[in-house]
Structures are given as structure tokens and as C-alpha cells.
Design a protein around this motif. Structure first.
Motif, PDB file in Angstrom:
ATOM      1  N   ARG A  40       0.794  -1.211   0.000  1.00 33.12           N
ATOM      2  CA  ARG A  40       0.000   0.000   0.000  1.00 33.12           C
ATOM      3  C   ARG A  40       0.842   1.284   0.000  1.00 33.12           C
ATOM      4  NH1 ARG A  40      -4.652  -0.102   4.238  1.00 33.12           N
ATOM      5  NH2 ARG A  40      -4.529  -2.210   3.449  1.00 33.12           N
ATOM      6  N   GLY A  41       0.442   2.206  -0.838  1.00 27.60           N
ATOM      7  CA  GLY A  41       1.110   3.501  -0.830  1.00 27.60           C
ATOM      8  C   GLY A  41       2.371   3.569  -1.673  1.00 27.60           C
ATOM      9  N   ARG A  42       2.775   2.440  -2.216  1.00 27.46           N
ATOM     10  CA  ARG A  42       3.999   2.452  -3.022  1.00 27.46           C
ATOM     11  C   ARG A  42       3.646   2.353  -4.497  1.00 27.46           C
ATOM     12  NH1 ARG A  42       8.854   1.385  -0.289  1.00 27.46           N
ATOM     13  NH2 ARG A  42       8.585   2.180   1.798  1.00 27.46           N
ATOM     14  N   GLY A  43       3.343   3.482  -5.087  1.00 28.70           N
ATOM     15  CA  GLY A  43       3.098   3.474  -6.518  1.00 28.70           C
ATOM     16  C   GLY A  43       1.771   2.838  -6.883  1.00 28.70           C
ATOM     17  N   SER A  44       1.416   2.990  -8.147  1.00 27.10           N
ATOM     18  CA  SER A  44       0.146   2.442  -8.590  1.00 27.10           C
ATOM     19  C   SER A  44       0.405   1.440  -9.714  1.00 27.10           C
ATOM     20  CB  SER A  44      -0.732   3.577  -9.098  1.00 27.10           C
ATOM     21  OG  SER A  44      -0.039   4.277 -10.097  1.00 27.10           O
ATOM     22  N   THR A  45      -0.580   0.610  -9.957  1.00 25.24           N
ATOM     23  CA  THR A  45      -0.397  -0.380 -11.013  1.00 25.24           C
ATOM     24  C   THR A  45      -1.048   0.086 -12.297  1.00 25.24           C
ATOM     25  OG1 THR A  45      -2.397  -1.542 -10.395  1.00 25.24           O
ATOM     26  CG2 THR A  45      -0.358  -2.299  -9.382  1.00 25.24           C
ATOM     27  N   LYS A  46      -0.490  -0.348 -13.398  1.00 23.20           N
ATOM     28  CA  LYS A  46      -1.137  -0.098 -14.684  1.00 23.20           C
ATOM     29  C   LYS A  46      -0.821  -1.247 -15.628  1.00 23.20           C
ATOM     30  CE  LYS A  46       2.025   2.367 -17.615  1.00 23.20           C
ATOM     31  NZ  LYS A  46       2.110   3.408 -18.606  1.00 23.20           N
ATOM     32  N   GLN A  47      -1.527  -1.292 -16.737  1.00 21.24           N
ATOM     33  CA  GLN A  47      -1.318  -2.349 -17.708  1.00 21.24           C
ATOM     34  C   GLN A  47      -0.356  -1.858 -18.775  1.00 21.24           C
ATOM     35  OE1 GLN A  47      -3.560  -5.403 -18.292  1.00 21.24           O
ATOM     36  NE2 GLN A  47      -3.762  -5.212 -16.089  1.00 21.24           N
ATOM     37  N   MET A  48       0.589  -2.707 -19.132  1.00 14.61           N
ATOM     38  CA  MET A  48       1.472  -2.369 -20.236  1.00 14.61           C
ATOM     39  C   MET A  48       1.251  -3.347 -21.376  1.00 14.61           C
ATOM     40  SD  MET A  48       5.240  -1.234 -19.126  1.00 14.61           S
ATOM     41  CE  MET A  48       6.159  -0.680 -20.547  1.00 14.61           C
ATOM     42  N   LYS A  49       1.331  -2.823 -22.580  1.00 14.73           N
ATOM     43  CA  LYS A  49       1.067  -3.655 -23.750  1.00 14.73           C
ATOM     44  C   LYS A  49       2.367  -4.309 -24.227  1.00 14.73           C
ATOM     45  CE  LYS A  49      -0.815   0.126 -25.757  1.00 14.73           C
ATOM     46  NZ  LYS A  49      -1.353   1.123 -24.835  1.00 14.73           N
ATOM     47  N   VAL A  50       2.239  -5.561 -24.609  1.00 15.41           N
ATOM     48  CA  VAL A  50       3.400  -6.305 -25.113  1.00 15.41           C
ATOM     49  C   VAL A  50       3.003  -7.009 -26.404  1.00 15.41           C
ATOM     50  CG1 VAL A  50       4.984  -8.231 -24.644  1.00 15.41           C
ATOM     51  CG2 VAL A  50       4.353  -6.668 -22.795  1.00 15.41           C
ATOM     52  N   LEU A  51       3.805  -6.831 -27.441  1.00 18.61           N
ATOM     53  CA  LEU A  51       3.563  -7.550 -28.684  1.00 18.61           C
ATOM     54  C   LEU A  51       4.319  -8.877 -28.609  1.00 18.61           C
ATOM     55  CD1 LEU A  51       2.038  -6.977 -31.374  1.00 18.61           C
ATOM     56  CD2 LEU A  51       4.262  -6.445 -32.372  1.00 18.61           C
ATOM     57  N   VAL A  52       3.576  -9.974 -28.760  1.00 15.91           N
ATOM     58  CA  VAL A  52       4.177 -11.305 -28.608  1.00 15.91           C
ATOM     59  C   VAL A  52       4.165 -12.011 -29.962  1.00 15.91           C
ATOM     60  CG1 VAL A  52       4.091 -13.473 -27.319  1.00 15.91           C
ATOM     61  CG2 VAL A  52       3.281 -11.358 -26.255  1.00 15.91           C
ATOM     62  N   MET A  53       5.331 -12.463 -30.394  1.00 14.58           N
ATOM     63  CA  MET A  53       5.476 -13.101 -31.707  1.00 14.58           C
ATOM     64  C   MET A  53       6.106 -14.477 -31.523  1.00 14.58           C
ATOM     65  SD  MET A  53       7.047  -9.629 -33.377  1.00 14.58           S
ATOM     66  CE  MET A  53       7.543  -9.031 -31.761  1.00 14.58           C
TER      67      MET A  53
END
Ligand SMILES: [Zn+2]
Length: 314
Positions: free
Chosen positions: A159-172
Motif C-alpha cells: 500500500r502507498g507504493r506506486g500504482s499499477t497499470k497495464q502495459m502492452k506487449v507484442l508477442v510473436m
């Protein structure tokens, strides 16, 4: 090479330094002036250029440059990271090495992962390639706390340490028809070749084509879902097979890409718990590096030392 072999081959710091010297000389020590012949000054562990007289030390120009960590600790870490199917957290490596500080261990491992990525960047995928996007949870955190200490990624999500987000990854993922088809309906009909995973901000056709051009041979065929970002892919590769199926059926048309995404997410969550957004690519590098070499008979350790002796961290 198992742990006992490692200890026999590298019983002390000196044996590791000797090995690094031999490997670097096999690869060719080069001076900034372009000179390739040197004197070795053993008392100071320096190469002195025969052309211009300038010196470079044993670690100069390698991933170990400017690091104060003993060469043997680097070797041990590379050994642990390449010899097992599992991944290790920096906290675990710190424990295994008995080091006091987390930060240098964490940086060391990021450098190794970066070097792994550089190796794989030298190859382009070929043939038929499944392509899809994965979404990975990362944390955006202040990297240092108020005392200037690096925040452990392991605790970053508290808690309190930064926030989460989604990152996009191209998978081949390269896939080939199975030369020995199985009648088992749970076995995949195709076999997996090499894999590339790259973080990507822009999933429009411009962003996707940029990555496809870098990662795939121009003669390749890609197999994708119906996402419009792939609509102009034949500008950079030969053929595009578009499968528009309901999401539930997607594992049938893109079986390997979905397996790769699921396995990498499971590993990241299980070992690292959370990953800083600026470092996701490094973890993907490690995952792909090991996956791409899963059938190699020879030792990954030596390959990685050679890679690390050539590449610098930037
Ligand atoms: Zn020189």
C-alpha cells in the motif's frame, strides 16, 4: 553445468578473472583507437594497447564494467539465471550470495537481462508466426524512497507504493506443423519455434508495423486475430492470415502465443510479484532468452559470459 561443476571450475575469484580474461581475448580485445594488439599487465590486470599505449581493465566494456561486485558473484548469478528453468528474484540471489545490499544485486540482474535481450535482437523470426498482444500489470513507483534507497520490486505493490497499470506487449511466436502429429486431442497440432516479446505503446498499424519490421524476416507470414492494427502488416511482411473467432476460440487459432503469455505472467507473478514499468522489457528478455534456448545441448553459461563480455550496459 550443475552447482558442483561450477564450484570445481570456479573455486575462487582468481579462477573467474582468469576465465574472463581468456574469453575476452578469444573474442578480441579492442582499443578505442581501433588497436587490436595489447600487452597484458598482470600485476594491474590491464591490457595496454600496442598502438596508442592506453589501458583498459579486465571489466572495461563488459556488463561488469564499473561494478564492485566480485566477478565470481557475477558468474554465480549468471549460472543461476541460465542453468535452471525457474527464475530468481533479486532478493533470492542476494540471499544466496550472502550480500548485504539489495541494490547492486538488483542492478546486476537487470544488466544480465538487458544483455540477454541484445543477443536475441540479433535474430529475426521466420516462417509462420503467431502474433498477439498481451497486457501485463506493472507498477509505476518512485524508484527510490525518501532516504534514496532503491525500493524493492518485491514490496513495491504494498500500500502507498506506486500504482499499477497495464502495459502492452507484442508477442510473436514461430510455429511449425508438428512433424510427428499426435492423436491426443489435448496436444497442440503445431510446434513452437523462437519467440520475441516487446513492450509497445502504440497498437495502431504504424506502431505494430514498426515492431514487425524489426523482429520478423520480410518473407514471414503472420497469423493474428481481427485487430485492425494488423491490417497493414503486408507493407512489411509477405502474408497475413486473419482469424476472426470469438475470444473463447482464440486458443485454437493462436495456441502458442497464448501459452507464452500465460506462462510468462505466471512466472512474473510467482517470482517477482510486481515489476516496475521501466523494467518489464528486461524480464521479458530473460523469459524469451531461456525459452529460445530450451533445447540447446551446450551450456548457456558460457554463451552468456561471451555475450556479457561484449555488451555494455547503457
Ligand atoms: Zn589504442
Amino acid at each position: 553445468m550443475n552447482l558442483l561443476d561450477f564450484n570445481t571450475r570456479f573455486p575462487d575469484e582468481n579462477s573467474c578473472r582468469q576465465y574472463l580474461k581468456t574469453k575476452r581475448e578469444q573474442e578480441g580485445v579492442t582499443c578505442n583507437c581501433g588497436g587490436i594488439t595489447h600487452y597484458w599487465i598482470s600485476t594491474r590486470e590491464l591490457w595496454k594497447c600496442k598502438t596508442c599505449g592506453s589501458c583498459q581493465n579486465l571489466r572495461a566494456g563488459t556488463i561488469m564494467e564499473k561494478s564492485h561486485i566480485p566477478v565470481r558473484y557475477w558468474f554465480m548469478t549468471i549460472h543461476l539465471m541460465t542453468s535452471t528453468k525457474k527464475a530468481f528474484s533479486a532478493l533470492e540471489i542476494q540471499r544466496q550470495l550472502g550480500m548485504d545490499n539489495y541494490e547492486p544485486v538488483w542492478y546486476m540482474m537487470q544488466k544480465i537481462r538487458k544483455s540477454m535481450g541484445k543477443r536475441d535482437m540479433r535474430y529475426q523470426l521466420q516462417g509462420e508466426i503467431e502474433v498477439d498482444e498481451g497486457f501485463y500489470e506493472v507498477v509505476t513507483l518512485p524508484e527510490k524512497d525518501h532516504l534514496g534507497n532503491l525500493i524493492r520490486e518485491e514490496v513495491a505493490q504494498k500500500r502507498g507504493r506506486g500504482s499499477t497499470k497495464q502495459m502492452k506487449v507484442l508477442v510473436m511466436v514461430e510455429s511449425f506443423p508438428n512433424p510427428q502429429p499426435s492423436t491426443d486431442k489435448y496436444r497442440k497440432k503445431r510446434v513452437m519455434g523462437f519467440v520475441k516479446m516487446v513492450t509497445i505503446d502504440d497498437l495502431s498499424s504504424t506502431g505494430i508495423n514498426y515492431e514487425l519490421k524489426k523482429s520478423l524476416d520480410p518473407t514471414s507470414t503472420i497469423v493474428t486475430d481481427g485487430w485492425r492494427g494488423y491490417s497493414r502488416s503486408t507493407d512489411v511482411i509477405a502474408k497475413h492470415i486473419k482469424n476472426i473467432v470469438p475470444p473463447k476460440e482464440a486458443h485454437k487459432t493462436l495456441p502458442w502465443v497464448h501459452t507464452v503469455i500465460a506462462n510468462s505472467k505466471r512466472q512474473f507473478l510467482g517470482v517477482h510479484h510486481s515489476i516496475g514499468k521501466d523494467y518489464l522489457q528486461n524480464y521479458l528478455n530473460e523469459f524469451c532468452y531461456k525459452l529460445n534456448r530450451r533445447n540447446f545441448q551446450t551450456d548457456l553459461f558460457d554463451r552468456m559470459i561471451v555475450a556479457g563480455a561484449k555488451d555494455t550496459w547503457y
